[in-house]
Enzyme design. Structure first.
Site: not given
Length: 353
Positions: A59, A92, A126-127, A190
């Site tokens: 990421c 994740w 999210t990370v 993105y």
């Protein structure tokens, strides 16, 4: 949940739908805004050993935190858990660890830390995320502020010789440049890759390369983005450039030029890559595995490309002729902890066919 901030659809297959047909990609920026600060004003004071930074090397947003933590020498006070490169629509996971469980938090999925604090958490898991170890609860996933707080709120625990990545006299310029880079480059790739229409794709494509041309002009005469040392702005741009040829050029259709075909940006990226704390955090194998396997609606075969050749990242860049000093009056960080070393074959494989 992906690093891209999109929302999951139903089911648990790895192949979530990341493209909304007919629509422009819009990132969900509603993160957990709790801050970990020196004064503890949000109830979470800076404290050695109290928190764990959860990342995935794949990421780009998490990669920022990995780099900043290392540059500032915070390893001994802020431990780091590393998720695997792929995930399903739920979360994740810690599939790189023995039995698939984080050795400190004792959880198999990052979502467990989110649900421990917010049982009905409605958005992406999210990370990067910072988790309070004693409670097992997520504190924040607000990636833009995580790195800024590491630079400012954790200052008491910086290593001797740590660089000032967010100097007070340059903050307004750093913020301005970083916002442009985020809008058109970090998020721009993105917006290309997850575009749901030809029109939205071409608009994002044009903005991306217009901004890369602007960055080329800016970096033609100066070694770093703001001032004559590495700052937060460089960290934020680097993690996208590092992924450009391996992923964004082909997978996200950002194909006017490869990074390696834009000499100024290519040399700038290699300058940073060869700086301790940058390139040695990059895991190209995990990066490619994540994008080409998780984004199944873009790459339905889930075939991961063999290239590109990584040896060129280690070739001379000659950026030192522009002056500047990467760490200012400080020093390079120490080598990564043994358990955090990226395998050389994942980082800068010098073998060529």
């Amino acid at each position: 949940m992906s690093d891209d901030g999109t929302q999951p659809s139903t089911g648990t297959d790895v192949g979530a739908n990341f493209v909304d047909p007919g629509k422009e990609f819009s990132r969900d920026m509603r993160y957990i805004t709790t801050r970990i600060t020196a004064d503890g004003r949000d109830g979470y004071p800076v404290e050695p050993g109290r928190y764990r930074l959860i990342v995935a090397r794949a990421c780009p947003w998490a990669n920022r935190a990995i780099i900043v933590r290392r540059l500032l020498g915070l390893e001994s006070v802020l431990s780091m858990g590393i998720c695997g490169p792929t995930h399903d629509e739920r979360s994740w996971t810690f599939d790189l660890d023995p039995e698939g469980v984080d050795p400190v938090l004792k959880i198999p999925r990052l979502q467990d830390a989110y649900f421990a604090r917010f049982p009905d958490y409605p958005r992406g898991i999210t990370v990067p995320a910072i988790v309070e170890i004693p409670t097992g609860q997520v504190v924040t996933n607000d990636f833009p502020n995580i790195t800024l707080d590491l630079s400012t709120e954790w200052k008491e625990f910086h290593r001797d010789g740590a660089p000032d990545l967010y100097p007070k006299d340059l903050r307004s310029e750093i913020d301005e440049v970083a916002e442009l880079v985020f809008r058109d480059v970090n998020n721009g790739v993105y917006r290309c890759g997850f575009a749901g229409s030809q029109e939205s794709y071409e608009s994002a494509y044009d903005r991306l390369f217009e901004r890369l041309d602007w960055l080329t002009e800016r970096l033609s005469a100066q070694r770093f983005l703001v001032g004559d040392t590495i700052t937060e702005a460089d960290v934020r741009l680097f993690t996208t450039l590092a992924r450009f040829d391996a992923v964004y050029h082909g997978h996200f259709k950002c194909n006017r030029n490869k990074l390696s075909e834009m000499p100024v940006l290519w040399n700038y990226a290699r300058d940073l890559f060869q700086t301790p704390g940058f390139g040695d955090t990059i895991d190209f194998a995990q990066i490619k595995e994540h994008y080409y396997i998780v984004h199944k609606d873009i790459n339905p075969t889930q075939i991961v490309p063999k290239g590109p050749d990584l040896s060129h990242w280690l070739e001379p860049h000659n950026r030192e002729t522009l002056g500047g000093h990467p760490f200012g009056n400080g020093t390079p960080p120490h080598p990564p902890l043994p358990e955090e070393v990226v395998p050389l074959s994942h980082w800068a494989n010098t073998e060529r066919d």
